[in-house]
Design an enzyme around this catalytic site. Sequence first.
Site, PDB file in Angstrom:
ATOM      1  N   TRP A 198       0.866  -1.189   0.000  1.00 33.20           N
ATOM      2  CA  TRP A 198       0.000   0.000   0.000  1.00 33.20           C
ATOM      3  C   TRP A 198       0.898   1.233   0.000  1.00 33.20           C
ATOM      4  O   TRP A 198       1.859   1.305   0.758  1.00 33.20           O
ATOM      5  CB  TRP A 198      -0.920   0.060   1.224  1.00 33.20           C
ATOM      6  CG  TRP A 198      -1.620   1.399   1.258  1.00 33.20           C
ATOM      7  CD1 TRP A 198      -2.630   1.800   0.433  1.00 33.20           C
ATOM      8  CD2 TRP A 198      -1.303   2.526   2.089  1.00 33.20           C
ATOM      9  NE1 TRP A 198      -2.965   3.119   0.702  1.00 33.20           N
ATOM     10  CE2 TRP A 198      -2.166   3.583   1.720  1.00 33.20           C
ATOM     11  CE3 TRP A 198      -0.380   2.747   3.107  1.00 33.20           C
ATOM     12  CZ2 TRP A 198      -2.137   4.833   2.320  1.00 33.20           C
ATOM     13  CZ3 TRP A 198      -0.340   3.999   3.714  1.00 33.20           C
ATOM     14  CH2 TRP A 198      -1.219   5.028   3.329  1.00 33.20           C
TER      15      TRP A 198
ATOM     16  N   GLU B 199      -3.072  -2.818  -2.533  1.00 29.22           N
ATOM     17  CA  GLU B 199      -4.196  -2.190  -1.820  1.00 29.22           C
ATOM     18  C   GLU B 199      -4.484  -0.792  -2.348  1.00 29.22           C
ATOM     19  O   GLU B 199      -3.615   0.081  -2.349  1.00 29.22           O
ATOM     20  CB  GLU B 199      -3.858  -2.118  -0.321  1.00 29.22           C
ATOM     21  CG  GLU B 199      -4.952  -1.473   0.526  1.00 29.22           C
ATOM     22  CD  GLU B 199      -4.601  -1.424   2.014  1.00 29.22           C
ATOM     23  OE1 GLU B 199      -3.472  -1.830   2.388  1.00 29.22           O
ATOM     24  OE2 GLU B 199      -5.458  -0.980   2.801  1.00 29.22           O
TER      25      GLU B 199
ATOM     26  N   LYS C  51      -6.896   2.865  -2.610  1.00 27.13           N
ATOM     27  CA  LYS C  51      -7.526   3.803  -1.676  1.00 27.13           C
ATOM     28  C   LYS C  51      -8.216   4.902  -2.463  1.00 27.13           C
ATOM     29  O   LYS C  51      -7.796   5.227  -3.580  1.00 27.13           O
ATOM     30  CB  LYS C  51      -6.461   4.381  -0.748  1.00 27.13           C
ATOM     31  CG  LYS C  51      -7.026   5.108   0.451  1.00 27.13           C
ATOM     32  CD  LYS C  51      -5.998   5.285   1.554  1.00 27.13           C
ATOM     33  CE  LYS C  51      -6.643   6.014   2.724  1.00 27.13           C
ATOM     34  NZ  LYS C  51      -5.790   6.065   3.893  1.00 27.13           N
TER      35      LYS C  51
ATOM     36  N   ASP D  99      -9.826  -2.785   1.435  1.00 27.54           N
ATOM     37  CA  ASP D  99      -9.897  -2.222   2.784  1.00 27.54           C
ATOM     38  C   ASP D  99     -11.273  -1.578   2.931  1.00 27.54           C
ATOM     39  O   ASP D  99     -11.663  -0.748   2.094  1.00 27.54           O
ATOM     40  CB  ASP D  99      -8.775  -1.190   2.961  1.00 27.54           C
ATOM     41  CG  ASP D  99      -8.715  -0.620   4.371  1.00 27.54           C
ATOM     42  OD1 ASP D  99      -9.773  -0.198   4.886  1.00 27.54           O
ATOM     43  OD2 ASP D  99      -7.616  -0.572   4.950  1.00 27.54           O
TER      44      ASP D  99
ATOM     45  N   HIS E 135     -11.686   2.213   2.368  1.00 28.52           N
ATOM     46  CA  HIS E 135     -11.036   2.860   1.233  1.00 28.52           C
ATOM     47  C   HIS E 135     -11.953   3.150   0.061  1.00 28.52           C
ATOM     48  O   HIS E 135     -11.499   3.252  -1.085  1.00 28.52           O
ATOM     49  CB  HIS E 135      -9.851   2.015   0.771  1.00 28.52           C
ATOM     50  CG  HIS E 135      -8.694   2.084   1.718  1.00 28.52           C
ATOM     51  ND1 HIS E 135      -7.447   1.594   1.415  1.00 28.52           N
ATOM     52  CD2 HIS E 135      -8.590   2.604   2.962  1.00 28.52           C
ATOM     53  CE1 HIS E 135      -6.630   1.796   2.440  1.00 28.52           C
ATOM     54  NE2 HIS E 135      -7.307   2.402   3.382  1.00 28.52           N
TER      55      HIS E 135
ATOM     56  N   HIS F 185      -8.826  -6.041   4.283  1.00 30.41           N
ATOM     57  CA  HIS F 185      -8.462  -5.271   5.465  1.00 30.41           C
ATOM     58  C   HIS F 185      -9.783  -4.894   6.112  1.00 30.41           C
ATOM     59  O   HIS F 185     -10.439  -3.939   5.692  1.00 30.41           O
ATOM     60  CB  HIS F 185      -7.661  -4.018   5.097  1.00 30.41           C
ATOM     61  CG  HIS F 185      -6.192  -4.270   5.022  1.00 30.41           C
ATOM     62  ND1 HIS F 185      -5.259  -3.263   4.926  1.00 30.41           N
ATOM     63  CD2 HIS F 185      -5.497  -5.429   5.090  1.00 30.41           C
ATOM     64  CE1 HIS F 185      -4.047  -3.804   4.912  1.00 30.41           C
ATOM     65  NE2 HIS F 185      -4.166  -5.114   4.987  1.00 30.41           N
TER      66      HIS F 185
ATOM     67  N   ASP G 269     -11.939   7.248   6.257  1.00 32.85           N
ATOM     68  CA  ASP G 269     -11.109   6.068   6.555  1.00 32.85           C
ATOM     69  C   ASP G 269     -10.521   6.216   7.954  1.00 32.85           C
ATOM     70  O   ASP G 269      -9.325   6.372   8.129  1.00 32.85           O
ATOM     71  CB  ASP G 269      -9.994   5.990   5.493  1.00 32.85           C
ATOM     72  CG  ASP G 269      -9.041   4.830   5.723  1.00 32.85           C
ATOM     73  OD1 ASP G 269      -9.510   3.782   6.178  1.00 32.85           O
ATOM     74  OD2 ASP G 269      -7.839   4.985   5.437  1.00 32.85           O
TER      75      ASP G 269
ATOM     76  N   ASP H 211     -10.448   4.139  10.502  1.00 30.64           N
ATOM     77  CA  ASP H 211      -9.831   2.959  11.106  1.00 30.64           C
ATOM     78  C   ASP H 211     -10.295   2.701  12.533  1.00 30.64           C
ATOM     79  O   ASP H 211      -9.490   2.419  13.418  1.00 30.64           O
ATOM     80  CB  ASP H 211      -8.293   3.070  11.036  1.00 30.64           C
ATOM     81  CG  ASP H 211      -7.790   3.011   9.600  1.00 30.64           C
ATOM     82  OD1 ASP H 211      -7.840   1.927   9.007  1.00 30.64           O
ATOM     83  OD2 ASP H 211      -7.383   4.069   9.059  1.00 30.64           O
TER      84      ASP H 211
ATOM     85  N   ASP I 297      -7.429  -4.078   9.957  1.00 27.39           N
ATOM     86  CA  ASP I 297      -6.709  -2.811   9.825  1.00 27.39           C
ATOM     87  C   ASP I 297      -7.465  -1.714  10.562  1.00 27.39           C
ATOM     88  O   ASP I 297      -8.355  -1.078   9.998  1.00 27.39           O
ATOM     89  CB  ASP I 297      -6.531  -2.453   8.339  1.00 27.39           C
ATOM     90  CG  ASP I 297      -5.576  -1.275   8.145  1.00 27.39           C
ATOM     91  OD1 ASP I 297      -4.958  -0.852   9.136  1.00 27.39           O
ATOM     92  OD2 ASP I 297      -5.453  -0.792   7.005  1.00 27.39           O
TER      93      ASP I 297
HETATM   94  C1  LIG Z   1      -0.846   0.659   8.219  1.00 29.62           C
HETATM   95  C2  LIG Z   1      -1.535   0.044   7.027  1.00 29.62           C
HETATM   96  O1  LIG Z   1      -0.665  -0.498   6.123  1.00 29.62           O
HETATM   97  C3  LIG Z   1      -2.375   1.022   6.353  1.00 29.62           C
HETATM   98  O2  LIG Z   1      -3.448   1.230   7.251  1.00 29.62           O
HETATM   99  C4  LIG Z   1      -2.950   0.650   5.003  1.00 29.62           C
HETATM  100  O3  LIG Z   1      -3.272  -0.691   4.914  1.00 29.62           O
HETATM  101  C5  LIG Z   1      -4.128   1.504   4.843  1.00 29.62           C
HETATM  102  O4  LIG Z   1      -5.213   1.024   4.934  1.00 29.62           O
HETATM  103  C6  LIG Z   1      -3.943   2.964   4.617  1.00 29.62           C
HETATM  104  O5  LIG Z   1      -5.122   3.638   4.676  1.00 29.62           O
HETATM  105 MN   LIG Z   2      -5.563  -1.100   4.882  1.00 31.95          MN
END
Ligand SMILES: C[C@H](O)[C@H](O)[C@@H](O)C(=O)CO
Ligand SMILES: [Mn+2]
Length: 432
Positions: A185, A226, A228, A259, A262, A286, A294, A296, A326
Amino acid sequence: MDQTIRSNYEAAKALYAKHGVDVDAALEKLSQIKISMHCWQGDDVRGFLNKDQALTGGISVTGNYPGAAGTPEELRSDLELAFSLIPGKHKLNLHAIYVDTDEKVELDKIEPKHFQKWVDWAKEQGLGLDFNPTCFSHEKSKDGFTLSHPDPEIRQFWIDHCKASRKIGAYFGEQLGQTCVTNVWIPDGFKDTPADRLAPRKRLKEALDQVFEEELNPAHNLDAVESKLFGLGSEAYVVGSHEFYMGYGIQNNKLICLDAGHFHPTEVISNKLSAISLFTDGILLHVSRPMRWDSDHVVTMDDELIDIGRELVRGDLLGKTHIGLDFFDASINRVAAWVIGTRNTIKALMRALLDPVEALRQAELEGDYTTRLALTEEFKSYPFGAVWDYYCSKNGVPVREEWLAEVKAYEQAVLLKRGEAAAAPVEAETNV
Ligand SMILES: C[C@H](O)[C@H](O)[C@@H](O)C(=O)CO
Ligand SMILES: [Mn+2]
């Protein structure tokens, strides 16, 4: 095992059996599923390579809950507690910045030996390992570009880092006898509307071709890419968009990583799985929880998590999907964050395995959408909790919220005794 847990389980089993659901078989299947728990929840994505470097790449951790891990030993200790509270045998997902070595090594020069302590520990714990090059939080990514950087020297640095990372992944796979997924990523993108959207994507495509040039044994390492939609400071344009990696992954036989955070806010990854599965050999997830962006957040038992589980089960995709997590929340106990998010992911898969899939399919085929909806809704209150309690007890991990007392005791005995510096909040970075 506690008699109430067993008798509740037996009663639940009988109820599910009425709709043709074999609960024992479902739990056997569940026990085969590995979740790749991400190391970076334990220390707010700091790592050990350049500990004083701010978190960049358009991702952000907020909160200053005490007790973040500051050393590999602390992180492993926290992980051991988390894994001991989660049923089943799983994997740990490492980022390159989590090197465990006294050597001062640069990202483009990392080698398997710098991760040997992780490998030894994983062997001892019976865990698999996954890996990620870290293309952020570094001097050479400070202007927001890595593999697609216009400067060939900087681009080469990141190409070399990704190549080195794949070799580490292959080493993990070979040493542990479990395939490692190495996921690329990169944060590359523009804050404002670009003049040229094509050139950076051409550069990224060429850079990836170099990264993946060397054939590695797929039993040891599988590559993933990955995408985004946007990040902090790359709101207008991300080089590695979904369409870009859909194309790249399918053309080059790479796992496409989805993810959950994303995509556009009303887009869900659960609805993408069946489509992508028809064109690829494998998928990487993810599992995360976006809140407005995003963000998280820790994974909860929300509709999307339930739907991800359902799609994996109903599409028979468990065999080809690598399930990674993630999220990173520094506002709550970090070990608890792992336990909550990972237990929820496993529990959602269990719920999906307990659904009366055949009856639902049949109803749908017959156009009986009334039965489809009625069964779906009634099953929401079927006693899956009794099955979950039994599964936890059978796997020797705490039942229901009993795990929390262990985390609280660890917080008092260990986490609160850690240095204040390790718990300082990480500020959001923007590419200006
Ligand atoms: C830390 C991760 O690699 C990162 O979160 C990545 O996977 C991601 O989702 C970035 O938005
Ligand atoms: Mn991710």
